[in-house]
Design a protein around this motif. Structure first.
Motif, mmCIF file in Angstrom:
data_model
loop_
_atom_site.group_PDB
_atom_site.id
_atom_site.type_symbol
_atom_site.label_atom_id
_atom_site.label_comp_id
_atom_site.label_asym_id
_atom_site.label_seq_id
_atom_site.Cartn_x
_atom_site.Cartn_y
_atom_site.Cartn_z
ATOM 1 N N ASN A 146 9.084 9.604 -14.289
ATOM 2 C CA ASN A 146 8.119 8.795 -14.432
ATOM 3 C C ASN A 146 8.439 7.457 -12.732
ATOM 4 O OD1 ASN A 146 5.280 7.519 -14.803
ATOM 5 N ND2 ASN A 146 5.497 6.707 -16.616
ATOM 6 N N ILE A 147 7.919 6.151 -13.660
ATOM 7 C CA ILE A 147 8.683 4.915 -12.446
ATOM 8 C C ILE A 147 9.891 5.202 -12.092
ATOM 9 C CG2 ILE A 147 8.371 3.549 -13.748
ATOM 10 C CD1 ILE A 147 7.385 1.680 -11.558
ATOM 11 N N GLU A 148 11.371 5.752 -12.882
ATOM 12 C CA GLU A 148 12.343 5.620 -12.622
ATOM 13 C C GLU A 148 12.589 5.796 -11.165
ATOM 14 O OE1 GLU A 148 14.339 5.930 -16.619
ATOM 15 O OE2 GLU A 148 14.748 4.130 -17.036
ATOM 16 N N ASP A 160 0.621 8.109 -13.357
ATOM 17 C CA ASP A 160 -0.440 8.015 -13.563
ATOM 18 C C ASP A 160 -0.639 6.947 -13.859
ATOM 19 O OD1 ASP A 160 -3.158 8.754 -12.969
ATOM 20 O OD2 ASP A 160 -3.193 10.606 -14.956
ATOM 21 N N TRP A 161 -0.837 6.018 -13.066
ATOM 22 C CA TRP A 161 -1.062 4.636 -13.708
ATOM 23 C C TRP A 161 -2.506 4.007 -12.604
ATOM 24 C CZ3 TRP A 161 4.151 2.147 -13.986
ATOM 25 C CH2 TRP A 161 5.579 3.041 -14.816
ATOM 26 N N ASP A 162 -2.963 2.693 -13.230
ATOM 27 C CA ASP A 162 -4.142 2.451 -12.466
ATOM 28 C C ASP A 162 -4.216 0.811 -12.502
ATOM 29 O OD1 ASP A 162 -5.657 4.589 -11.035
ATOM 30 O OD2 ASP A 162 -6.117 5.472 -13.477
ATOM 31 N N GLY A 163 -4.771 0.191 -12.077
ATOM 32 C CA GLY A 163 -5.120 -1.422 -12.135
ATOM 33 C C GLY A 163 -3.686 -1.834 -11.997
ATOM 34 N N GLU A 164 -3.720 -2.381 -13.084
ATOM 35 C CA GLU A 164 -2.672 -4.497 -13.088
ATOM 36 C C GLU A 164 -1.368 -3.691 -13.092
ATOM 37 O OE1 GLU A 164 -0.941 -7.198 -11.733
ATOM 38 O OE2 GLU A 164 -3.050 -7.313 -11.663
ATOM 39 N N GLN A 165 -1.329 -2.601 -14.234
ATOM 40 C CA GLN A 165 -0.578 -1.755 -14.456
ATOM 41 C C GLN A 165 0.928 -1.276 -12.839
ATOM 42 O OE1 GLN A 165 -0.050 0.897 -16.897
ATOM 43 N NE2 GLN A 165 1.915 1.038 -17.853
ATOM 44 N N ALA A 166 -0.220 -0.677 -11.965
ATOM 45 C CA ALA A 166 0.300 0.248 -11.347
ATOM 46 C C ALA A 166 0.508 -0.623 -10.048
ATOM 47 C CB ALA A 166 -1.213 0.614 -10.293
ATOM 48 N N SER A 187 1.203 -0.917 0.078
ATOM 49 C CA SER A 187 -0.008 -0.287 -0.067
ATOM 50 C C SER A 187 0.749 1.199 0.185
ATOM 51 C CB SER A 187 -1.165 -0.180 0.806
ATOM 52 O OG SER A 187 0.265 -0.141 2.550
ATOM 53 N N GLU A 188 1.871 1.032 0.545
ATOM 54 C CA GLU A 188 2.534 1.889 0.524
ATOM 55 C C GLU A 188 3.919 2.977 -0.732
ATOM 56 O OE1 GLU A 188 4.195 2.518 5.846
ATOM 57 O OE2 GLU A 188 5.494 0.580 4.065
ATOM 58 N N CYS A 189 3.677 1.585 -1.168
ATOM 59 C CA CYS A 189 4.616 1.814 -2.587
ATOM 60 C C CYS A 189 3.526 2.106 -3.150
ATOM 61 C CB CYS A 189 4.929 0.377 -2.921
ATOM 62 S SG CYS A 189 6.376 -0.540 -1.561
ATOM 63 N N LEU A 190 2.154 2.001 -3.714
ATOM 64 C CA LEU A 190 1.475 2.310 -4.220
ATOM 65 C C LEU A 190 1.566 3.448 -4.007
ATOM 66 C CD1 LEU A 190 -0.202 0.363 -6.794
ATOM 67 C CD2 LEU A 190 -2.220 0.229 -5.189
ATOM 68 N N ILE A 191 0.819 3.842 -3.037
ATOM 69 C CA ILE A 191 0.636 5.907 -2.600
ATOM 70 C C ILE A 191 2.190 6.121 -3.914
ATOM 71 C CG2 ILE A 191 0.569 7.199 -1.006
ATOM 72 C CD1 ILE A 191 -0.767 5.393 1.032
ATOM 73 N N ASP A 192 3.002 5.440 -2.791
ATOM 74 C CA ASP A 192 4.827 6.810 -3.874
ATOM 75 C C ASP A 192 4.072 6.606 -5.489
ATOM 76 O OD1 ASP A 192 5.290 7.181 -1.163
ATOM 77 O OD2 ASP A 192 6.241 5.647 -1.353
ATOM 78 N N LEU A 193 3.918 5.495 -6.100
ATOM 79 C CA LEU A 193 3.982 5.281 -7.028
ATOM 80 C C LEU A 193 2.813 6.458 -7.531
ATOM 81 C CD1 LEU A 193 3.943 3.691 -10.055
ATOM 82 C CD2 LEU A 193 2.492 2.575 -9.236
ATOM 83 N N LYS A 194 1.704 6.323 -7.038
ATOM 84 C CA LYS A 194 0.483 7.268 -7.411
ATOM 85 C C LYS A 194 0.990 8.446 -7.695
ATOM 86 C CE LYS A 194 -3.006 4.595 -7.903
ATOM 87 N NZ LYS A 194 -3.519 3.993 -9.007
ATOM 88 N N LYS A 195 1.776 9.099 -6.858
ATOM 89 C CA LYS A 195 2.609 10.277 -6.706
ATOM 90 C C LYS A 195 3.267 10.582 -8.212
ATOM 91 C CE LYS A 195 2.629 10.615 -1.220
ATOM 92 N NZ LYS A 195 3.913 10.620 -0.737
ATOM 93 N N ALA A 196 4.230 9.515 -8.781
ATOM 94 C CA ALA A 196 5.461 9.650 -9.574
ATOM 95 C C ALA A 196 4.934 9.454 -11.369
ATOM 96 C CB ALA A 196 6.417 8.819 -9.391
ATOM 97 N N GLU A 224 1.739 -3.847 -10.673
ATOM 98 C CA GLU A 224 2.717 -4.545 -10.602
ATOM 99 C C GLU A 224 4.167 -3.767 -10.421
ATOM 100 O OE1 GLU A 224 5.682 -7.373 -11.701
ATOM 101 O OE2 GLU A 224 3.386 -7.715 -11.488
ATOM 102 N N ALA A 225 3.911 -2.173 -10.342
ATOM 103 C CA ALA A 225 4.755 -1.592 -11.012
ATOM 104 C C ALA A 225 5.148 -0.874 -9.282
ATOM 105 C CB ALA A 225 4.172 -0.277 -11.249
ATOM 106 N N ALA A 226 3.984 -1.338 -8.483
ATOM 107 C CA ALA A 226 4.078 -1.229 -6.984
ATOM 108 C C ALA A 226 4.804 -1.645 -6.232
ATOM 109 C CB ALA A 226 2.940 -1.045 -6.160
ATOM 110 N N ARG A 227 4.512 -3.414 -6.565
ATOM 111 C CA ARG A 227 4.747 -4.774 -6.816
ATOM 112 C C ARG A 227 6.708 -4.224 -6.635
ATOM 113 N NH1 ARG A 227 0.267 -7.338 -7.252
ATOM 114 N NH2 ARG A 227 1.022 -7.758 -9.234
ATOM 115 N N ARG A 228 6.830 -3.842 -7.950
ATOM 116 C CA ARG A 228 8.404 -4.059 -8.267
ATOM 117 C C ARG A 228 9.340 -2.871 -7.768
ATOM 118 N NH1 ARG A 228 12.932 -5.631 -9.348
ATOM 119 N NH2 ARG A 228 14.394 -4.948 -10.621
ATOM 120 N N ILE A 229 8.438 -2.259 -6.805
ATOM 121 C CA ILE A 229 9.046 -0.654 -6.085
ATOM 122 C C ILE A 229 9.038 -1.598 -4.572
ATOM 123 C CG2 ILE A 229 8.554 1.172 -4.876
ATOM 124 C CD1 ILE A 229 7.552 1.962 -7.472
ATOM 125 N N CYS A 230 8.393 -2.065 -4.180
ATOM 126 C CA CYS A 230 8.730 -2.902 -3.217
ATOM 127 C C CYS A 230 9.883 -3.664 -2.869
ATOM 128 C CB CYS A 230 7.313 -3.879 -1.979
ATOM 129 S SG CYS A 230 5.955 -2.043 -1.960
#
Length: 166
Positions: A132-134, A58-64, A47-56, A66-72
């Motif tokens: 972006n996510i980088e 504008d992704w939603d759904g499975e893409q978001a 949930s923390e990684c997803l919140i941080d991703l949303k700041k960087a 998966e990216a949040a899992r990668r960040i974690c």
């Protein structure tokens, strides 16, 4: 009267001696610099990684997700390598802290090992441009790699030392 005490050279001298005594008793590993910058190796919940991703991004759904899992995952690796680096410094300290021949070099060695990690981070970040996510993933990768480099450096010395005194 209290003013006269503070003006007293004897009191100033005592304060200086006590301060020097306290500072020399702080172990070198206690002075841990913050090299984490804008990374968050302690924000490991999805949930923390997803919140941080949303700041960087504008992704939603499975893409978001998966990216949040990668960040974690990257943050976990960053935290793991930093812990490994700190543990290797602790091992170095334990081995040399009572050595009459080397203990005077120990604070410098600890400071230098931090400098190796810092220089690695500065070098790698100097040659990167993110968006972006980088913005979230690359700094975590860099710190993980640089803490690993620092740990490898110390561990190679400790390994050579063990071989020498088998």
């Amino acid at each position: 009267m209290l003013r006269n005490l503070f003006k007293s050279r004897v009191l100033k001298f005592l304060i200086l001696i006590v301060t020097m005594f306290v500072l020399t008793r702080i172990p070198a590993s206690a002075a841990i610099p913050n090299l984490d910058g804008d990374t968050h190796p302690n924000r490991l919940k999805l949930s923390e990684c997803l919140i941080d991703l949303k700041k960087a991004a504008d992704w939603d759904g499975e893409q978001a997700s998966e990216a949040a899992r990668r960040i974690c995952e990257l943050r976990q690796d960053h935290a793991k390598q930093k812990a490994r680096f700190l543990a290797s410094q602790d091992q170095l300290t334990k081995i040399y802290k009572d050595s009459s021949r080397f203990k005077e070099y120990l604070p410098t060695a600890i400071t230098d090992s931090w400098q190796i990690v810092k220089s690695c981070i500065d070098f790698k970040e100097g040659f990167t441009s993110t968006h972006n996510i980088e913005d979230l993933t690359l700094p975590e990768k860099i710190r993980s790699q640089c803490y690993s480099l620092g740990a490898d450096f110390i561990e190679s010395h400790l390994s050579a030392l063990r071989e020498r005194y088998k």
